[in-house]
Write a protein that holds these residues in place. Structure first.
Motif, PDB file in Angstrom:
ATOM      1  N   MET A 261       0.657  -1.334   0.011  1.00 55.29           N
ATOM      2  CA  MET A 261       0.121   0.013  -0.078  1.00 55.29           C
ATOM      3  C   MET A 261       0.838   1.348   0.004  1.00 55.29           C
ATOM      4  O   MET A 261       1.905   1.305   0.649  1.00 55.29           O
ATOM      5  CB  MET A 261      -0.969   0.106   1.279  1.00 55.29           C
ATOM      6  CG  MET A 261      -1.934   1.221   1.249  1.00 55.29           C
ATOM      7  SD  MET A 261      -3.187   1.155   2.698  1.00 55.29           S
ATOM      8  CE  MET A 261      -3.846  -0.621   2.292  1.00 55.29           C
ATOM      9  N   ILE A 262       0.506   2.358  -0.835  1.00 59.29           N
ATOM     10  CA  ILE A 262       1.456   3.480  -0.947  1.00 59.29           C
ATOM     11  C   ILE A 262       0.474   4.617  -0.244  1.00 59.29           C
ATOM     12  O   ILE A 262      -0.923   4.781  -0.566  1.00 59.29           O
ATOM     13  CB  ILE A 262       1.488   3.632  -2.365  1.00 59.29           C
ATOM     14  CG1 ILE A 262       2.380   2.421  -3.046  1.00 59.29           C
ATOM     15  CG2 ILE A 262       2.286   5.192  -2.764  1.00 59.29           C
ATOM     16  CD1 ILE A 262       3.606   2.271  -2.463  1.00 59.29           C
ATOM     17  N   GLY A 263       1.147   5.496   0.375  1.00 61.19           N
ATOM     18  CA  GLY A 263       0.552   6.864   1.109  1.00 61.19           C
ATOM     19  C   GLY A 263       1.160   7.984   0.527  1.00 61.19           C
ATOM     20  O   GLY A 263       2.494   7.993  -0.312  1.00 61.19           O
ATOM     21  N   GLN A 264       0.291   9.036   0.372  1.00 57.33           N
ATOM     22  CA  GLN A 264       0.800  10.182  -0.071  1.00 57.33           C
ATOM     23  C   GLN A 264       1.290  11.189   1.048  1.00 57.33           C
ATOM     24  O   GLN A 264       0.545  11.239   1.830  1.00 57.33           O
ATOM     25  CB  GLN A 264      -0.381  10.841  -0.643  1.00 57.33           C
ATOM     26  CG  GLN A 264      -0.865  10.145  -2.050  1.00 57.33           C
ATOM     27  CD  GLN A 264      -0.150  10.360  -3.247  1.00 57.33           C
ATOM     28  OE1 GLN A 264       0.711  11.257  -2.975  1.00 57.33           O
ATOM     29  NE2 GLN A 264      -0.146   9.287  -4.039  1.00 57.33           N
ATOM     30  N   ILE A 265       2.821  11.234   1.131  1.00 54.03           N
ATOM     31  CA  ILE A 265       3.423  11.876   2.271  1.00 54.03           C
ATOM     32  C   ILE A 265       4.056  13.304   1.855  1.00 54.03           C
ATOM     33  O   ILE A 265       4.553  13.431   0.791  1.00 54.03           O
ATOM     34  CB  ILE A 265       4.381  10.940   2.597  1.00 54.03           C
ATOM     35  CG1 ILE A 265       4.099   9.633   3.278  1.00 54.03           C
ATOM     36  CG2 ILE A 265       5.248  11.565   3.774  1.00 54.03           C
ATOM     37  CD1 ILE A 265       2.914   9.419   4.128  1.00 54.03           C
TER      38      ILE A 265
ATOM     39  N   VAL B 175       5.501  11.987  10.836  1.00 48.72           N
ATOM     40  CA  VAL B 175       4.918  11.654   9.250  1.00 48.72           C
ATOM     41  C   VAL B 175       3.947  12.510   9.026  1.00 48.72           C
ATOM     42  O   VAL B 175       2.782  12.542   9.545  1.00 48.72           O
ATOM     43  CB  VAL B 175       4.623  10.283   9.140  1.00 48.72           C
ATOM     44  CG1 VAL B 175       4.277   9.791   7.743  1.00 48.72           C
ATOM     45  CG2 VAL B 175       5.470   9.208   9.819  1.00 48.72           C
ATOM     46  N   PHE B 176       4.129  13.355   7.933  1.00 44.43           N
ATOM     47  CA  PHE B 176       3.164  14.722   7.846  1.00 44.43           C
ATOM     48  C   PHE B 176       2.464  13.938   6.331  1.00 44.43           C
ATOM     49  O   PHE B 176       3.139  13.862   5.306  1.00 44.43           O
ATOM     50  CB  PHE B 176       3.980  15.851   7.321  1.00 44.43           C
ATOM     51  CG  PHE B 176       4.586  16.706   8.423  1.00 44.43           C
ATOM     52  CD1 PHE B 176       3.690  17.739   9.033  1.00 44.43           C
ATOM     53  CD2 PHE B 176       5.541  16.450   8.970  1.00 44.43           C
ATOM     54  CE1 PHE B 176       4.232  18.210  10.210  1.00 44.43           C
ATOM     55  CE2 PHE B 176       6.211  16.939   9.965  1.00 44.43           C
ATOM     56  CZ  PHE B 176       5.527  18.066  10.760  1.00 44.43           C
ATOM     57  N   PHE B 177       1.320  13.645   6.571  1.00 47.89           N
ATOM     58  CA  PHE B 177       0.383  13.035   5.493  1.00 47.89           C
ATOM     59  C   PHE B 177      -0.035  14.246   4.566  1.00 47.89           C
ATOM     60  O   PHE B 177      -0.247  15.463   5.287  1.00 47.89           O
ATOM     61  CB  PHE B 177      -0.975  12.496   6.225  1.00 47.89           C
ATOM     62  CG  PHE B 177      -0.839  10.967   6.678  1.00 47.89           C
ATOM     63  CD1 PHE B 177      -1.348   9.848   6.004  1.00 47.89           C
ATOM     64  CD2 PHE B 177       0.410  10.824   7.497  1.00 47.89           C
ATOM     65  CE1 PHE B 177      -1.043   8.768   6.529  1.00 47.89           C
ATOM     66  CE2 PHE B 177       0.452   9.220   7.978  1.00 47.89           C
ATOM     67  CZ  PHE B 177      -0.329   8.517   7.426  1.00 47.89           C
ATOM     68  N   GLN B 178      -0.025  14.106   3.428  1.00 45.25           N
ATOM     69  CA  GLN B 178      -0.609  14.974   2.505  1.00 45.25           C
ATOM     70  C   GLN B 178      -2.124  14.998   2.210  1.00 45.25           C
ATOM     71  O   GLN B 178      -2.785  13.968   2.264  1.00 45.25           O
ATOM     72  CB  GLN B 178      -0.140  14.886   1.101  1.00 45.25           C
ATOM     73  CG  GLN B 178      -0.399  15.588  -0.078  1.00 45.25           C
ATOM     74  CD  GLN B 178       0.156  17.088   0.107  1.00 45.25           C
ATOM     75  OE1 GLN B 178       1.330  17.181   0.659  1.00 45.25           O
ATOM     76  NE2 GLN B 178      -0.686  18.194  -0.139  1.00 45.25           N
ATOM     77  N   GLY B 179      -2.987  15.932   2.149  1.00 48.11           N
ATOM     78  CA  GLY B 179      -4.363  16.174   2.098  1.00 48.11           C
ATOM     79  C   GLY B 179      -5.111  16.727   3.468  1.00 48.11           C
ATOM     80  O   GLY B 179      -4.759  16.119   4.390  1.00 48.11           O
TER      81      GLY B 179
ATOM     82  N   THR C 179       4.779  12.659  -1.916  1.00 46.55           N
ATOM     83  CA  THR C 179       5.852  11.967  -2.070  1.00 46.55           C
ATOM     84  C   THR C 179       4.880  10.475  -1.875  1.00 46.55           C
ATOM     85  O   THR C 179       4.292  10.262  -0.803  1.00 46.55           O
ATOM     86  CB  THR C 179       7.095  12.094  -1.480  1.00 46.55           C
ATOM     87  OG1 THR C 179       7.385  13.362  -1.681  1.00 46.55           O
ATOM     88  CG2 THR C 179       7.794  10.842  -1.779  1.00 46.55           C
ATOM     89  N   GLN C 180       4.963   9.656  -2.807  1.00 46.03           N
ATOM     90  CA  GLN C 180       4.381   8.213  -2.736  1.00 46.03           C
ATOM     91  C   GLN C 180       5.520   7.453  -1.727  1.00 46.03           C
ATOM     92  O   GLN C 180       6.628   7.422  -2.401  1.00 46.03           O
ATOM     93  CB  GLN C 180       4.130   7.556  -4.101  1.00 46.03           C
ATOM     94  CG  GLN C 180       2.948   8.303  -4.739  1.00 46.03           C
ATOM     95  CD  GLN C 180       2.509   7.403  -6.003  1.00 46.03           C
ATOM     96  OE1 GLN C 180       3.280   6.371  -6.435  1.00 46.03           O
ATOM     97  NE2 GLN C 180       1.363   7.630  -6.513  1.00 46.03           N
TER      98      GLN C 180
END
Length: 247
Positions: free
Chosen positions: A1-5, A23-27, A47-48
């Motif tokens: 699984m990939i997150g947008q960071i 960890v700063f999540f994007q969105g 960043t993925q």
């Protein structure tokens, strides 16, 4: 699984207990007038990264994370709940990290209760930002209704997860004794409450807004004094104490 960071920080000191890997999540669905990371709001950017990539980086600096662990913040981590679950599950089961979720709770609804229950199984602490307790003012400040935030707070408490409330003191917006006391009355209903922080509004993000060619929303708002912050926290705690007396 990939997150947008959005970004990673290896020496966070204001993102939960101890020294944290942040960890700063994007969105983020909120548009808080005092947001200091407006570049983290847009969905689909960042960043993925995989959970394994992030945790390997965190583990590489583990000796510096004294009395700390990993904090997921943003943006809004609960906009990517499946990825957050994988990250925290691996952080606990494979690395034995202390996990902290820094959230506004704005994404909560009845449809995702089961998924959120799973996330809380691997969450040691929830840091919940309650932006404003008055529904109309909450919309003005964040562009979102407050209902999900308060329901999420109750949900966390019902699941016996420790909760740490944070509130930003903004002159002319949240610096109101009546509303601060009302906030305390609500906070006092949370049985897993561990701490209450009042954070002073600051305008250090002005340069970031300028670099992004975005008008700064609060150009004339003053910075609260240390005494203002102390008084605001005392007012909130008086509401908490009055609620606890009734239980």
């Amino acid at each position: 699984m990939i997150g947008q960071i959005h970004s990673l920080e290896s020496f966070g000191t204001v993102d939960g207990p101890g020294i944290r890997y942040v960890v700063f999540f994007q969105g983020c669905p909120m548009r808080c007038l005092y947001c200091h990371n407006p570049d983290s709001q847009a969905v689909g950017k960042g960043t993925q990264m995989s959970a394994d990539e992030i945790l390997k980086k965190a583990n590489s600096v583990r000796e510096f994370l004294r009395n700390g662990g990993i904090t997921a913040t943003g943006g809004e981590p609960l906009m990517q709940p499946e990825f957050l679950l994988e990250l925290f599950k691996k952080a606990k089961t494979e690395y034995n990290f202390h996990t902290c979720l820094d959230t506004s709770g704005i994404c909560y609804n009845d449809k995702n209760r089961e998924l959120y229950t799973q996330i809380l199984k691997y969450t040691d602490l929830v840091m919940l930002d309650i932006k404003h307790i008055e529904p109309t003012e909450h919309i003005k400040l964040t562009s979102q209704k407050i209902d999900a935030v308060l329901n999420f707070a109750r949900f966390v408490s019902e699941n016996d997860t420790p909760i740490w409330i944070r509130h930003v003191l903004v002159p002319g917006i949240t610096q109101n004794d009546e509303q601060l006391y009302k906030l305390g009355r609500f906070i006092g209903t949370l049985k897993t409450l561990k701490a209450v922080d009042v954070l002073p509004y600051h305008d250090m993000a002005k340069s970031k807004y300028e670099s992004l060619n975005i008008p700064y929303p609060l150009p004339d708002t003053p910075i609260p004094t240390k005494e203002d912050v102390i008084k605001a926290r005392e007012t909130i705690l008086s509401g908490v104490k009055d609620t606890l007396k009734e239980y």
